[in-house]
Motif scaffolding. Structure first.
Motif, PDB file in Angstrom:
ATOM      1  N   VAL A  66     -57.403  14.068  13.402  1.00 40.27           N
ATOM      2  CA  VAL A  66     -57.361  15.487  13.400  1.00 40.27           C
ATOM      3  C   VAL A  66     -57.290  15.763  11.801  1.00 40.27           C
ATOM      4  N   SER A  67     -56.293  14.961  10.932  1.00 38.98           N
ATOM      5  CA  SER A  67     -55.985  15.430   9.606  1.00 38.98           C
ATOM      6  C   SER A  67     -57.307  15.222   8.953  1.00 38.98           C
ATOM      7  N   ARG A  68     -57.946  13.694   9.216  1.00 36.46           N
ATOM      8  CA  ARG A  68     -59.238  13.715   8.385  1.00 36.46           C
ATOM      9  C   ARG A  68     -60.097  14.571   8.740  1.00 36.46           C
ATOM     10  N   ASN A  69     -60.465  15.184   9.874  1.00 35.40           N
ATOM     11  CA  ASN A  69     -61.412  16.276  10.124  1.00 35.40           C
ATOM     12  C   ASN A  69     -61.323  17.675   9.427  1.00 35.40           C
ATOM     13  N   ILE A  70     -59.658  17.919   9.527  1.00 31.14           N
ATOM     14  CA  ILE A  70     -59.504  19.172   8.827  1.00 31.14           C
ATOM     15  C   ILE A  70     -59.658  19.116   7.345  1.00 31.14           C
ATOM     16  N   ILE A  71     -59.051  17.863   6.824  1.00 27.13           N
ATOM     17  CA  ILE A  71     -59.016  17.879   5.345  1.00 27.13           C
ATOM     18  C   ILE A  71     -60.487  17.619   4.824  1.00 27.13           C
ATOM     19  N   TYR A  72     -61.267  17.030   5.540  1.00 28.60           N
ATOM     20  CA  TYR A  72     -62.552  16.821   5.044  1.00 28.60           C
ATOM     21  C   TYR A  72     -63.407  18.325   5.120  1.00 28.60           C
ATOM     22  N   ALA A  73     -63.228  19.212   6.288  1.00 32.85           N
ATOM     23  CA  ALA A  73     -63.734  20.588   6.190  1.00 32.85           C
ATOM     24  C   ALA A  73     -63.258  21.506   5.040  1.00 32.85           C
TER      25      ALA A  73
END
Length: 210
Positions: free
Chosen positions: A133-140
């Motif tokens: 989840v962190s990866r998804n949001i940080i990339y966005a």
């Protein structure tokens, strides 16, 4: 120098109900407030936010434009999300889509509007999925122009299977989670101040290509 932090809590619960994500968010904002950072936490489920990829109102009842004005004024933008089925909440996805809808707008220098803001993520859940989840949001956030300092993801998860979440399990006693809450808060504050004093230069990144 006033630094403003805005946290968008994407729990599926309204603010009147106890939220584990809210509890961990408050561990981070307490540190910021102790360092004279102005903080505001908005629970997204309290508002009527329509589905769409636009910064403008989708309908007369759409309250996203009001929230977007707060985003534009923030120096620090944090998204908090619970984990459901190993992924971010549906509200988190909706909020990221609405943020993306404003990503083509520009600041007074002709840069993308999210330039000179710093971002981070806070995640809670019963089982593993926090890094996903962190990866998804940080990339966005990075993709739309938000600056991502190091170590700005803070999370807590429980053991596999049904069980107590952050509050009931006393996640605030978890050394790893609380250490990263502190690191996250200080790194966000540090980089927000750096960008206030030294904004990203315009060379090569204004929208007209000059």
């Amino acid at each position: 120098m006033m630094i403003k932090a805005l946290v968008l809590n994407c729990t599926l619960k309204p603010s009147r109900e106890t939220s584990n994500t809210q509890a961990l968010i408050e561990e981070v904002t307490k540190i910021m407030e102790a360092n004279d950072v102005s903080t505001e936490i908005l629970t997204m489920n309290d508002f009527n936010i329509e589905v769409g990829v636009t910064a403008e109102a989708v309908s007369e009842k759409d309250e996203w434009p009001m929230i977007f004005e707060k985003v534009k004024k923030a120096d620090i933008l944090i998204i908090g999300s619970p984990i459901w089925l190993g992924d971010q909440s549906s509200i988190t996805t909706k909020i990221i889509e609405r943020l993306y809808g404003g990503s083509s707008l520009t600041n007074e220098k002709g840069q993308y509007i999210y330039y000179n803001k710093v971002g981070g993520v806070i995640v809670t859940g019963n089982e593993d999925g926090a890094k996903h989840v962190s990866r998804n949001i940080i990339y966005a956030l990075s993709h739309i122009g938000v600056t991502i300092p190091p170590n700005v993801d803070t999370y807590w998860v429980g053991e596999a299977g049904p069980g107590p979440s952050f509050i009931e399990a006393e996640g605030y006693k978890n050394e790893f989670t609380m250490q990263h809450a502190k690191i996250m808060a200080y790194n966000l504050m540090h980089f927000a101040k750096l960008l206030k004093e030294n904004p990203i230069p315009t060379e090569g990144n204004v929208i007209d290509g000059k």
